[in-house]
Design a protein around this motif. Structure first.
Motif, PDB file in Angstrom:
ATOM      1  N   ASN A 135       0.822  -1.216   0.000  1.00  0.00           N
ATOM      2  CA  ASN A 135       0.000   0.000   0.000  1.00  0.00           C
ATOM      3  C   ASN A 135       0.857   1.269   0.000  1.00  0.00           C
ATOM      4  OD1 ASN A 135      -2.410  -1.466   0.009  1.00  0.00           O
ATOM      5  ND2 ASN A 135      -2.360  -1.636   2.233  1.00  0.00           N
ATOM      6  N   PHE A 157      -1.654   5.307  -3.676  1.00  0.00           N
ATOM      7  CA  PHE A 157      -3.016   5.131  -4.162  1.00  0.00           C
ATOM      8  C   PHE A 157      -3.192   6.050  -5.365  1.00  0.00           C
ATOM      9  CE2 PHE A 157      -7.506   6.057  -4.538  1.00  0.00           C
ATOM     10  CZ  PHE A 157      -8.087   4.803  -4.361  1.00  0.00           C
ATOM     11  N   SER A 209      -6.861   2.678  -7.233  1.00  0.00           N
ATOM     12  CA  SER A 209      -6.487   1.492  -6.473  1.00  0.00           C
ATOM     13  C   SER A 209      -5.159   1.684  -5.737  1.00  0.00           C
ATOM     14  CB  SER A 209      -6.398   0.268  -7.399  1.00  0.00           C
ATOM     15  OG  SER A 209      -5.355   0.427  -8.328  1.00  0.00           O
ATOM     16  N   GLN A 210      -4.969   0.835  -4.751  1.00  0.00           N
ATOM     17  CA  GLN A 210      -3.711   0.810  -4.002  1.00  0.00           C
ATOM     18  C   GLN A 210      -2.630   0.203  -4.876  1.00  0.00           C
ATOM     19  OE1 GLN A 210      -4.775   2.653  -0.597  1.00  0.00           O
ATOM     20  NE2 GLN A 210      -2.754   1.878  -0.926  1.00  0.00           N
ATOM     21  N   SER A 211      -1.405   0.635  -4.652  1.00  0.00           N
ATOM     22  CA  SER A 211      -0.295  -0.012  -5.341  1.00  0.00           C
ATOM     23  C   SER A 211       0.790  -0.343  -4.323  1.00  0.00           C
ATOM     24  CB  SER A 211       0.275   0.881  -6.445  1.00  0.00           C
ATOM     25  OG  SER A 211       1.060   1.908  -5.911  1.00  0.00           O
TER      26      SER A 211
END
Length: 165
Positions: free
Chosen positions: A134, A137, A141-143
């Motif tokens: 995380n 963002f 979406s989260q990366s």
């Protein structure tokens, strides 16, 4: 630079956006050309990558120098991917960085989904330090990110890459 940086495909794994206008891109370049933070704690190196016989822009490399470390990154225009441009540009940049005292370590962060950049960093001799869950963002979406490091010693002992002797 504006046309190449306007290709949306180049932003799939980074939280940046294409430049809105040529004028805004010019303003950004003017700011970056100051060379670093006003207090001198960061030095910024931003270089345009040129490619082909006509030396057309192909992207950029960047490094932020702080103390003994350099945070490195690159962006190659999607229309020119898979031509060895990133490898050549990063090799030149790392040679330049490690020729500078006191730079000892180069650090890079890459989205875990970006297989091309992960492979490039490994090819250049970077070592995976950790996975950051995380980390960011963007695009809804989260990366997660990988953090990679490369030391001057590791770079300078690899005769296939280093021009520093």
């Amino acid at each position: 630079m504006f046309a190449g940086l306007s290709d949306e495909r180049g932003y799939a794994f980074i939280p940046d956006e294409p430049p809105e206008t040529p004028e805004k891109l010019r303003e950004r370049y003017i700011m970056l050309s100051s060379g670093g933070t006003p207090d001198g704690r960061e030095i910024w190196l931003n270089l345009i990558i040129r490619y082909g016989d006509d030396r057309r822009p192909a992207g950029y490399t960047q490094a932020t120098l702080t103390g003994q470390e350099a945070l490195v990154a690159y962006h190659v225009f999607p229309s020119l991917w898979r031509n060895g441009i990133a490898t050549a540009a990063m090799t030149l940049m790392l040679n330049d960085l490690f020729a500078r005292d006191p730079i000892h370590t180069a650090r890079a962060f890459v989205d875990t989904r970006n297989a091309g950049s992960v492979a490039l960093l490994k090819k250049l001799g970077f070592t995976l330090l950790r996975k950051i869950v995380n980390a960011d963002f963007f695009r809804g979406s989260q990366s997660d990110e990988y953090e990679f490091t490369l030391t001057r010693e590791a770079w300078c002992t690899d005769s296939d890459k280093s021009l520093i002797k």
